[in-house]
Design a protein around this motif. Structure first.
Motif, PDB file in Angstrom:
ATOM      1  N   ALA A  73      17.446   5.928   2.201  1.00  0.00           N
ATOM      2  CA  ALA A  73      16.508   7.036   2.421  1.00  0.00           C
ATOM      3  C   ALA A  73      15.067   6.549   2.547  1.00  0.00           C
ATOM      4  O   ALA A  73      14.324   7.005   3.415  1.00  0.00           O
ATOM      5  CB  ALA A  73      16.629   8.051   1.287  1.00  0.00           C
ATOM      6  N   PHE A  74      14.662   5.615   1.654  1.00  0.00           N
ATOM      7  CA  PHE A  74      13.249   5.237   1.580  1.00  0.00           C
ATOM      8  C   PHE A  74      12.974   3.845   2.137  1.00  0.00           C
ATOM      9  O   PHE A  74      11.852   3.358   2.063  1.00  0.00           O
ATOM     10  CB  PHE A  74      12.762   5.305   0.126  1.00  0.00           C
ATOM     11  N   GLY A  75      13.996   3.179   2.687  1.00  0.00           N
ATOM     12  CA  GLY A  75      13.766   1.877   3.314  1.00  0.00           C
ATOM     13  C   GLY A  75      12.916   2.050   4.574  1.00  0.00           C
ATOM     14  O   GLY A  75      12.588   3.176   4.967  1.00  0.00           O
ATOM     15  N   LYS A  76      12.553   0.943   5.201  1.00  0.00           N
ATOM     16  CA  LYS A  76      11.680   1.000   6.396  1.00  0.00           C
ATOM     17  C   LYS A  76      12.260   1.895   7.473  1.00  0.00           C
ATOM     18  O   LYS A  76      11.559   2.621   8.156  1.00  0.00           O
ATOM     19  CB  LYS A  76      11.500  -0.414   6.954  1.00  0.00           C
ATOM     20  N   ARG A  77      13.591   1.828   7.629  1.00  0.00           N
ATOM     21  CA  ARG A  77      14.232   2.595   8.698  1.00  0.00           C
ATOM     22  C   ARG A  77      14.719   3.963   8.200  1.00  0.00           C
ATOM     23  O   ARG A  77      15.135   4.786   9.015  1.00  0.00           O
ATOM     24  CB  ARG A  77      15.454   1.816   9.229  1.00  0.00           C
ATOM     25  N   GLY A  78      14.709   4.153   6.881  1.00  0.00           N
ATOM     26  CA  GLY A  78      15.198   5.415   6.322  1.00  0.00           C
ATOM     27  C   GLY A  78      14.306   6.575   6.736  1.00  0.00           C
ATOM     28  O   GLY A  78      13.107   6.380   6.981  1.00  0.00           O
ATOM     29  N   PRO A  79      14.860   7.772   6.835  1.00  0.00           N
ATOM     30  CA  PRO A  79      14.073   8.932   7.290  1.00  0.00           C
ATOM     31  C   PRO A  79      12.851   9.199   6.408  1.00  0.00           C
ATOM     32  O   PRO A  79      11.730   9.338   6.920  1.00  0.00           O
ATOM     33  CB  PRO A  79      15.080  10.086   7.232  1.00  0.00           C
ATOM     34  N   ALA A  80      13.049   9.247   5.078  1.00  0.00           N
ATOM     35  CA  ALA A  80      11.926   9.537   4.187  1.00  0.00           C
ATOM     36  C   ALA A  80      10.927   8.385   4.185  1.00  0.00           C
ATOM     37  O   ALA A  80       9.711   8.598   4.217  1.00  0.00           O
ATOM     38  CB  ALA A  80      12.431   9.804   2.764  1.00  0.00           C
ATOM     39  N   GLY A  81      11.443   7.158   4.173  1.00  0.00           N
ATOM     40  CA  GLY A  81      10.581   5.982   4.159  1.00  0.00           C
ATOM     41  C   GLY A  81       9.712   5.912   5.394  1.00  0.00           C
ATOM     42  O   GLY A  81       8.496   5.664   5.314  1.00  0.00           O
ATOM     43  N   ALA A  82      10.310   6.132   6.555  1.00  0.00           N
ATOM     44  CA  ALA A  82       9.562   6.060   7.816  1.00  0.00           C
ATOM     45  C   ALA A  82       8.493   7.145   7.853  1.00  0.00           C
ATOM     46  O   ALA A  82       7.349   6.901   8.250  1.00  0.00           O
ATOM     47  CB  ALA A  82      10.528   6.218   8.992  1.00  0.00           C
ATOM     48  N   PHE A  83       8.857   8.336   7.400  1.00  0.00           N
ATOM     49  CA  PHE A  83       7.916   9.466   7.408  1.00  0.00           C
ATOM     50  C   PHE A  83       6.705   9.170   6.526  1.00  0.00           C
ATOM     51  O   PHE A  83       5.551   9.327   6.946  1.00  0.00           O
ATOM     52  CB  PHE A  83       8.640  10.726   6.937  1.00  0.00           C
ATOM     53  N   LEU A  84       6.976   8.721   5.302  1.00  0.00           N
ATOM     54  CA  LEU A  84       5.884   8.468   4.348  1.00  0.00           C
ATOM     55  C   LEU A  84       4.992   7.329   4.829  1.00  0.00           C
ATOM     56  O   LEU A  84       3.773   7.389   4.690  1.00  0.00           O
ATOM     57  CB  LEU A  84       6.457   8.155   2.962  1.00  0.00           C
ATOM     58  N   ALA A  85       5.606   6.295   5.411  1.00  0.00           N
ATOM     59  CA  ALA A  85       4.815   5.155   5.895  1.00  0.00           C
ATOM     60  C   ALA A  85       3.923   5.574   7.051  1.00  0.00           C
ATOM     61  O   ALA A  85       2.759   5.174   7.138  1.00  0.00           O
ATOM     62  CB  ALA A  85       5.763   4.027   6.321  1.00  0.00           C
ATOM     63  N   GLU A  86       4.462   6.407   7.917  1.00  0.00           N
ATOM     64  CA  GLU A  86       3.718   6.804   9.115  1.00  0.00           C
ATOM     65  C   GLU A  86       2.570   7.748   8.785  1.00  0.00           C
ATOM     66  O   GLU A  86       1.463   7.614   9.293  1.00  0.00           O
ATOM     67  CB  GLU A  86       4.678   7.473  10.099  1.00  0.00           C
ATOM     68  N   HIS A  87       2.841   8.742   7.906  1.00  0.00           N
ATOM     69  CA  HIS A  87       1.835   9.780   7.664  1.00  0.00           C
ATOM     70  C   HIS A  87       0.916   9.496   6.493  1.00  0.00           C
ATOM     71  O   HIS A  87      -0.224   9.944   6.482  1.00  0.00           O
ATOM     72  CB  HIS A  87       2.530  11.134   7.471  1.00  0.00           C
TER      73      HIS A  87
END
Lengths: 234, 370
Positions: A73-87
């Motif tokens: 979920a929170f890895g680089k490719r995970g949906p939540a991880g990608a979202f948090l990293a981007e925003h």
């Protein structure tokens, strides 16, 4: 005996990192912990059993499974991880923040349980009395409910902290074992036990681990006794 | 102040359907346990919602189901003293007292800390914790806490019910002072005739969720048929009197009433002070001629007004003694032996020692002024 001064920089890092990770995990999970405990103790809504189950999952799942789910979920490719990293620029994978997240998730059921029990023990008639004296719902919570559940909150915080100090499986699965970044005390001890001649280092860190855990327990006892005396619930 | 209530609420098989208005200084909600008194109080305070109806205090509507109006409890300015004092255990007595005051807009605060502390005699308790107080002290602090929120209406839900007789006697005078020295209208829930007789100016009788009678205290309490079974023996006449003089030799006080002089055990009151006495119907004997050689000191001349058969064994005889009503409960056999009929001239006989502390109380000053 000057074994403390014999600590290598890597070992010191592990100690500091563990305390930082456990403190952040404990503090960050406190507001959602109180909120979820309130929902579970007082709320009447569809899906309450489901929420209760989800909160308790980390307690019954193998830690490796929880860690792997966090990775998904929170890895680089995970949906939540990608979202948090981007925003928000928050990155969890292979960072100490990821270790804190893993520890927070693992300690969450313990914290919620302790707080929920104390909320259920609150005499709701006191809250009704506060209402008739002019206090709105928010004021009633701040001036009556919160002070009365303080012992439960302290217990929940200590449990969360202790769990974070000892967390190993989920952390190492999620953020690996990088010295200075994600290598907490248990990971460091584990590393020592895997190399020849590492016994002495493992023993040093084990002693430190015991000292920190004992200190946390003593602090919680003192706090609980002080609050208890204030409430005079004897 | 007027309190206007017209509400309905279903609780399981129980239907509370109540309608009354009261403008009294202290209105007693009176009835046996389970009659709906506490539910009614909770509806007035905003702790429960009626299914239908309207609640208004002094024209200010608190609940109106037709207009979908329900003022939340913290905006009602209706104080509530609970049977269990419900003091906050994590605060000192003084913090408990200041709690409601904090939430009252400054312009609407009429109750001063010093005056309330003085009124209730709780100055020595301020630094204590609620857990260290006796039941009576807790209840006095709870009354003070409610007062200091400067309520427009004060509700008291059986505030003495969980206390023993000694504690009740300790608090009663404070409630009397509250009634006489402040302007706050009070609604007082009780199932005890002794409390109602001592405190109430108006009485609303509730039975199984319905109002069965409402009116001035003296008029209601002499209607023994309105009282719950277990309290019927406590019913009787209420007389408003004033202290005429003290009899030092025999340690007695002589009270002047419309019915004549009444001798009671010595009261600690000044001459001219108002005293309300309750004369229980079961304490009153009837003689058809002025008795001689009798120990009882109070003999009041009057005329039988009505005789109501209560049950097989006893009857209630109502007498008019110079404008004041006295009620006597006697056996049916005595009634027959004396040949009592309405219109008959009789003498009501009451022992001085019937007037124990529970039956003599500081009177309502307003009623004496009138």
């Amino acid at each position: 005996m000057n074994w403390l001064t014999d600590l290598t920089p890597d070992e010191w890092n592990a100690v500091r990192l563990s305390i930082k990770v456990a403190t952040v995990a404990m503090l960050a999970s406190l507001p959602p912990g109180i909120l979820i405990a309130l929902l579970l103790a007082r709320g009447r809504f569809w899906g309450k059993t489901l929420l209760n189950g989800v909160v308790h999952l980390p307690l019954v799942l193998p830690p490796v499974v929880t860690g792997y789910l966090l990775l998904l979920a929170f890895g680089k490719r995970g949906p939540a991880g990608a979202f948090l990293a981007e925003h928000f620029g928050i990155v969890f994978s292979f960072r100490w923040t990821g270790a804190a997240l893993a520890c927070a998730v693992m300690g969450f059921p313990l914290m919620v349980r302790a707080i929920r029990l104390s909320i259920e023990a609150v005499d709701r008639r006191l809250e009704a009395a506060a209402g008739t004296l002019g206090a709105s719902v928010g004021w009633v919570f701040a001036t009556v409910t919160l002070p009365l559940i303080l012992p439960g909150i302290i217990a929940g915080m200590i449990l969360s902290f202790a769990k974070a100090m000892g967390e190993f499986g989920a952390t190492i699965t999620f953020v690996s074992n990088i010295p200075g970044e994600t290598q907490t005390l248990p990971s460091a001890i584990y590393t020592f036990t895997q190399v020849p001649g590492g016994d002495e280092g493992a023993l040093r860190l084990t002693l430190i681990s015991i000292i920190i855990s004992m200190a946390a327990l003593v602090v919680s006892e003192v706090l609980a006794r002080r609050v208890g005396r204030r409430l005079e619930l004897t | 102040m007027t309190l206007a209530i017209d509400i309905a609420r279903r609780q399981g098989n129980f239907m509370l359907e109540t309608r009354f208005e009261s403008a009294g200084r202290l209105t007693a909600l009176f009835g046996p346990s389970g009659s709906g008194k506490s539910s009614l109080i909770n509806i007035i305070a905003g702790l429960a919602r009626p299914e239908r109806g309207r609640v208004a205090v002094d024209g200010r509507v608190l609940v109106d189901t037709e207009r979908r109006l329900f003022v939340p409890r913290h905006k009602r300015r209706v104080g509530l003293v609970f049977q269990d004092a419900r003091l906050f255990p994590h605060m000192s007595v003084s913090a408990n007292l200041r709690y409601g005051r904090f939430f009252t807009p400054a312009a609407e605060r009429y109750a001063g800390m010093d005056a309330v502390v003085d009124l209730l005699g709780i100055g020595a308790l301020l630094d204590r914790r609620p857990s260290g107080l006796s039941g009576g002290e807790k209840q006095r602090v709870a009354i003070g806490r409610a007062l200091l929120a400067s309520p427009r209406l004060l509700l008291m839900d059986e505030p003495l019910a969980s206390l023993d007789e000694a504690r009740k006697a300790e608090i009663m005078p404070y409630i009397e002072r509250l009634r006489d020295e402040t302007k706050i209208p009070i609604v007082y829930v009780s199932h005890s005739v002794a409390e109602v007789a001592r405190l109430a100016s108006e009485v609303v009788v509730l039975s199984a969720g319905k109002v069965t009678a409402a009116g001035p205290a003296a008029a209601i309490l002499q209607r023994l048929d309105l009282l719950p079974d277990e309290e019927r023996g406590e019913g009787g006449a209420l007389l408003e009197t004033v202290v005429a003089r003290h009899d030092a030799e025999f340690a007695m006080t002589v009270l002047a009433s419309a019915a004549g002089e009444i001798r009671v055990p010595r009261l600690d009151l000044a001459v001219g002070a108002p005293v309300r006495v309750r004369i229980r119907a079961r304490d009153v004997m009837i003689a058809t001629e002025r008795p001689h050689g009798l120990s009882a000191l109070n003999v009041l001349a009057g005329r039988v007004v009505s005789i109501e058969p209560e049950d097989d064994a006893s009857v209630d005889v109502r007498m008019d003694c110079n404008g004041a009503t006295i009620v006597s409960r006697i056996t049916r056999q005595s009634r027959q032996a004396l040949g009592l009929e309405p219109g008959r001239e009789v003498f009501a006989v009451v022992k001085t020692l019937s007037f124990d502390r529970a039956n003599t109380a500081a009177g309502l000053r307003v009623e004496i002024d009138a």
